[in-house]
Design an enzyme around this catalytic site. Structure first.
Site, short mmCIF file in Angstrom:
data_model
loop_
_atom_site.label_atom_id
_atom_site.label_comp_id
_atom_site.label_asym_id
_atom_site.label_seq_id
_atom_site.Cartn_x
_atom_site.Cartn_y
_atom_site.Cartn_z
N GLU A 1 0.54 -1.07 5.69
CA GLU A 1 0.96 -0.73 6.88
C GLU A 1 1.17 0.70 6.79
O GLU A 1 1.44 0.97 8.29
CB GLU A 1 1.94 -1.41 5.59
CG GLU A 1 3.36 -1.39 6.97
CD GLU A 1 4.54 0.26 6.70
OE1 GLU A 1 5.27 0.56 7.83
OE2 GLU A 1 3.52 1.12 6.23
N ASP A 39 0.83 -1.25 0.00
CA ASP A 39 -0.08 -0.40 0.05
C ASP A 39 1.09 1.35 -0.41
O ASP A 39 2.05 1.24 -0.04
CB ASP A 39 -1.03 -0.03 1.46
CG ASP A 39 0.12 -0.02 2.50
OD1 ASP A 39 0.74 -0.51 2.61
OD2 ASP A 39 -0.69 0.68 3.57
ZN LIG Z 1 6.99 1.63 4.17
#
Ligand SMILES: [Zn+2]
Length: 321
Positions: free
Chosen positions: A141, A79
């Site tokens: 993340e 992401d």
């Molecule tokens: Zn990163």
């Protein structure tokens, strides 16, 4: 035929995968995972794409080349953060070369890692591997860590060594401080300011807590030290205090939010228990109540602290640079 690294990166950047706690910006990472999975499969990897529980449209990629245990993991997140289109000088989803650099959303953090990792692995003959190589691509993340949390909960042994391809200006970083937030709440009893005997002032309780925690912090710094870090000691930051509503009322509740950065040798649970003991003894002689808990948040922006890599591990890193 594997695409070139820059062609891979062009296609990865062109595939949006923003993750955000704000639902207006949040997107699936499936497109990016599908691309990496396809290239990994072409290299002979066995590919798994697993839905992340509780995160709609989010998936983790676990691709393995070779057989056995105690392998080597190449780990990245699929992401990106959201973006402000008006602050970009090019389309964030169109990889653009300028002055010998490539620009695009997630180019460095960290879609470029997947292109680099796949091309590094392509140099090996799969039949010659003595232990497996696993390529991990996690979801979310940049927002909730849902992908990494799902992997951790499964408890699967993915390998013995790992390279995490986060951007560090090409300086290898082999240790990281841990971080957690703690909220201390001191409870008192409300009353009118004109008669202190009728209430219990939570702000005065918190004052005792602060004095105790400052001296506890000094002790922590003396007991724990790791010179590999720019800041060699664990840190404890009193980041926010809130409580009370009016000068003429006795404050009945006061909270303190703390950011704690741990050295790799320290355990969060033990530190939290010590902290609770400190709060308990600071308030021992009064009528306050208290609560101490980890709030489970983590900072969005967290700058890794550099530390030197021993010579014998630099060869490993060079292989992938
Ligand atoms: Zn990163």
């Amino acid at each position: 035929m594997l695409p070139t690294q820059s062609e891979m990166l062009r296609r990865l950047v062109a595939t949006p995968s923003v993750s955000s706690p704000d639902a207006r910006f949040d997107q699936s990472n499936r497109g990016v995972v599908d691309l990496v999975a396809e290239w990994a499969a072409d290299l002979g990897f066995t590919v798994r794409i697993e839905a992340v529980p509780g995160a709609d449209g989010k998936v983790n990629l676990i691709a393995t080349l070779g057989e056995g245990v105690d392998g080597f993991v190449l780990s990245g997140h699929t992401d990106t953060v959201p973006y402000n289109a008006e602050r970009w000088t090019n389309d964030p989803f169109e990889l653009t070369e300028r002055d010998g650099r490539l620009y695009g959303l997630g180019t460095a953090d960290m879609k470029g890692f997947f292109a680099a990792a796949l091309h590094a692995v392509a140099r090996f003959e799969p039949g010659q591997l003595r232990c497996p190589i696993t390529l991990l691509g996690t979801a979310d993340e940049e927002s909730t860590m849902a992908g990494a949390r799902a992997l951790a909960e499964k408890g699967e042994n993915l390998g013995r060594y790992a390279i995490i391809g986060e951007p560090t200006n090409l300086a290898p970083i082999r240790k990281h401080k841990g971080v957690f937030y703690v909220r201390v709440t001191v409870g008192g009893k409300a009353g009118h300011a004109s008669n202190p005997a009728l209430g219990v002032n939570a702000i005065e309780g918190l004052q005792r807590v602060l004095v105790a925690l400052l001296s506890w912090r000094d002790g922590l710094e003396r007991r724990h030290r790791d010179d590999d870090f720019e800041v060699a000691a664990p840190t404890l930051n009193f980041g926010r205090v809130a409580g009370g509503d009016s000068p003429n009322r006795i404050c009945d509740e006061c909270t303190l939010d703390i950011d704690i950065r741990l050295l790799p040798s320290m355990l969060a649970n033990e530190v939290l228990m010590e902290l609770r003991d400190q709060v308990a003894s600071a308030l021992d002689s009064g009528s306050w109540s208290f609560d101490v808990r980890a709030t489970g948040d983590y900072p969005r922006v967290f700058r890794p602290r550099r530390c030197r890599l021993p010579q014998h591990r630099r060869d490993l890193v060079r292989m992938f640079s």
